[in-house]
Scaffold this motif. Structure first.
Motif, short mmCIF file in Angstrom:
data_model
loop_
_atom_site.label_atom_id
_atom_site.label_comp_id
_atom_site.label_asym_id
_atom_site.label_seq_id
_atom_site.Cartn_x
_atom_site.Cartn_y
_atom_site.Cartn_z
N GLU A 80 0.88 -1.02 -0.10
CA GLU A 80 -0.12 -0.09 -0.04
C GLU A 80 0.87 1.24 0.09
OE1 GLU A 80 -2.02 1.01 3.90
OE2 GLU A 80 -1.26 -0.97 4.27
N ALA A 81 0.12 2.34 -0.61
CA ALA A 81 0.82 3.60 -0.73
C ALA A 81 -0.22 4.69 -0.48
CB ALA A 81 1.73 3.83 -2.00
N ARG A 82 -0.33 5.53 0.62
CA ARG A 82 -1.44 6.29 0.78
C ARG A 82 -1.31 7.66 1.77
NH1 ARG A 82 -3.03 5.02 6.06
NH2 ARG A 82 -2.20 3.21 6.95
N VAL A 83 -2.02 8.45 1.79
CA VAL A 83 -1.86 9.49 2.50
C VAL A 83 -2.58 8.99 3.98
CG1 VAL A 83 -2.85 11.88 3.09
CG2 VAL A 83 -1.94 11.21 0.72
N ASN A 84 -1.48 9.55 5.01
CA ASN A 84 -2.14 9.21 6.22
C ASN A 84 -2.27 10.16 7.24
OD1 ASN A 84 0.39 9.44 7.25
ND2 ASN A 84 0.74 7.66 8.22
N HIS A 85 -1.90 11.33 6.90
CA HIS A 85 -2.25 12.58 7.68
C HIS A 85 -2.11 13.84 6.75
CE1 HIS A 85 1.79 14.76 8.40
NE2 HIS A 85 2.34 13.41 8.54
N ILE A 107 8.51 -13.95 0.84
CA ILE A 107 7.31 -14.76 0.87
C ILE A 107 7.00 -14.89 2.37
CG2 ILE A 107 7.62 -15.59 -1.62
CD1 ILE A 107 8.55 -18.06 -0.22
N MET A 108 7.76 -14.75 3.14
CA MET A 108 7.33 -14.88 4.49
C MET A 108 6.18 -14.11 5.14
SD MET A 108 9.59 -17.29 5.38
CE MET A 108 9.53 -17.21 7.20
N ILE A 109 5.30 -14.71 5.83
CA ILE A 109 4.20 -13.97 6.32
C ILE A 109 4.50 -13.15 7.41
CG2 ILE A 109 1.92 -14.21 7.55
CD1 ILE A 109 1.67 -16.91 6.15
N GLY A 110 4.22 -11.98 7.43
CA GLY A 110 4.66 -10.95 8.36
C GLY A 110 5.87 -10.19 8.35
N ASP A 111 6.39 -10.53 7.17
CA ASP A 111 7.79 -10.04 6.86
C ASP A 111 7.68 -8.75 5.87
OD1 ASP A 111 10.58 -9.73 6.70
OD2 ASP A 111 10.89 -10.97 5.08
N ALA A 112 6.97 -7.78 6.37
CA ALA A 112 6.73 -6.43 5.82
C ALA A 112 7.38 -5.48 6.50
CB ALA A 112 5.16 -6.25 5.77
N GLN A 113 7.74 -4.35 5.79
CA GLN A 113 8.43 -3.04 6.58
C GLN A 113 7.41 -1.90 5.99
OE1 GLN A 113 12.27 -2.73 5.07
NE2 GLN A 113 12.84 -4.64 6.08
N SER A 114 7.46 -0.99 6.86
CA SER A 114 6.54 0.25 6.54
C SER A 114 7.48 1.48 6.61
CB SER A 114 5.47 0.36 7.45
OG SER A 114 5.69 0.68 8.44
N PHE A 115 7.22 2.58 5.78
CA PHE A 115 7.96 3.79 5.80
C PHE A 115 7.05 4.71 5.58
CE2 PHE A 115 10.17 0.33 3.87
CZ PHE A 115 11.49 0.51 3.97
N GLN A 116 7.45 6.11 6.14
CA GLN A 116 6.80 7.21 6.47
C GLN A 116 7.57 8.44 5.79
OE1 GLN A 116 3.60 7.76 8.02
NE2 GLN A 116 3.63 9.97 7.37
N ARG A 117 6.75 9.21 4.91
CA ARG A 117 7.77 10.22 4.53
C ARG A 117 6.58 11.53 4.43
NH1 ARG A 117 10.96 7.19 4.86
NH2 ARG A 117 12.49 6.46 3.46
N GLU A 118 7.15 12.66 4.21
CA GLU A 118 5.94 13.81 4.19
C GLU A 118 6.30 14.58 2.82
OE1 GLU A 118 6.25 16.37 7.47
OE2 GLU A 118 4.49 15.61 8.50
N VAL A 119 5.46 15.13 2.14
CA VAL A 119 5.56 15.75 0.87
C VAL A 119 4.65 17.13 1.08
CG1 VAL A 119 3.49 14.96 -0.39
CG2 VAL A 119 5.14 16.01 -1.65
N THR A 120 5.48 18.27 0.75
CA THR A 120 4.83 19.75 0.87
C THR A 120 4.53 19.77 -0.50
OG1 THR A 120 5.71 20.00 2.83
CG2 THR A 120 4.92 21.82 1.50
N CYS A 135 4.05 3.98 3.33
CA CYS A 135 4.02 2.99 2.24
C CYS A 135 4.52 1.50 2.95
CB CYS A 135 5.42 3.44 1.32
SG CYS A 135 5.71 1.94 0.24
N LYS A 136 3.84 0.51 2.58
CA LYS A 136 3.97 -0.88 3.27
C LYS A 136 4.39 -1.62 2.12
CE LYS A 136 1.66 -4.57 5.88
NZ LYS A 136 0.42 -4.92 6.16
N VAL A 137 5.71 -2.40 2.29
CA VAL A 137 6.16 -3.34 1.57
C VAL A 137 6.45 -4.84 2.01
CG1 VAL A 137 7.37 -1.84 -0.04
CG2 VAL A 137 8.69 -2.67 1.89
N GLY A 138 6.15 -5.87 1.16
CA GLY A 138 6.33 -7.17 1.55
C GLY A 138 7.86 -7.65 0.94
N LEU A 139 8.94 -7.76 1.60
CA LEU A 139 10.10 -8.03 0.83
C LEU A 139 10.38 -9.52 0.61
CD1 LEU A 139 12.17 -5.36 2.62
CD2 LEU A 139 11.15 -5.32 0.36
#
Length: 135
Positions: free
Chosen positions: A48-53, A85-98, A79-83
């Motif tokens: 997923e890639a979305r606006v969260n605030h 095939i392991m279940i639960g092996d996802a990483q998330s990232f947060q950035r801001e754009v102006t 943003c959340k990525v699964g790197l």
């Protein structure tokens, strides 16, 4: 789940359009929401890639797009990525754009895996170009 969605849309609209002059058409920002069961398995590692605030106010929406008051805005991008095939092996990232959002403008949150996982951008759909400054 349905009750949560009924409340989520007005909250997302209120967070994004608060203080908007009457008669001004909001900008629309689309999210990418992949199938959680296939995240990291189907060739596209981005889940997923979305606006969260918006301006520090949480966006509580599971919708494919949100409306945002036009003008100079700071959007939190998630943003959340699964790197693997392991279940639960996802990483998330947060950035801001102006960015300056145009009245009636259509934008989308994009996430790429290069130069690093979840390289985020806000794309203007009319030009196909990234807008704003991501930090």
């Amino acid at each position: 789940m349905e009750v949560r969605r009924l409340f989520a849309l007005p909250l997302a609209f209120a967070a994004g359009c608060a203080g908007q002059p009457a008669g001004t058409q909001p900008a629309t920002v689309a999210s990418f929401l992949g199938n959680p069961a296939l995240c990291g398995h189907s060739g596209n590692p981005v889940c997923e890639a979305r606006v969260n605030h918006i301006e520090g106010k949480p966006v509580l929406s599971a919708s494919a797009s949100i409306e945002v008051a036009p003008g100079r805005r700071t959007l939190g991008l998630f943003c959340k990525v699964g790197l693997s095939i392991m279940i639960g092996d996802a990483q998330s990232f947060q950035r801001e754009v102006t960015a300056v959002l145009a009245p009636g403008g259509r934008y989308r949150v994009a996430a790429a895996m290069e130069p690093q996982p979840c390289t985020l951008a806000l794309i203007d759909e009319s030009t196909g170009q990234a807008v704003g400054t991501v930090r």
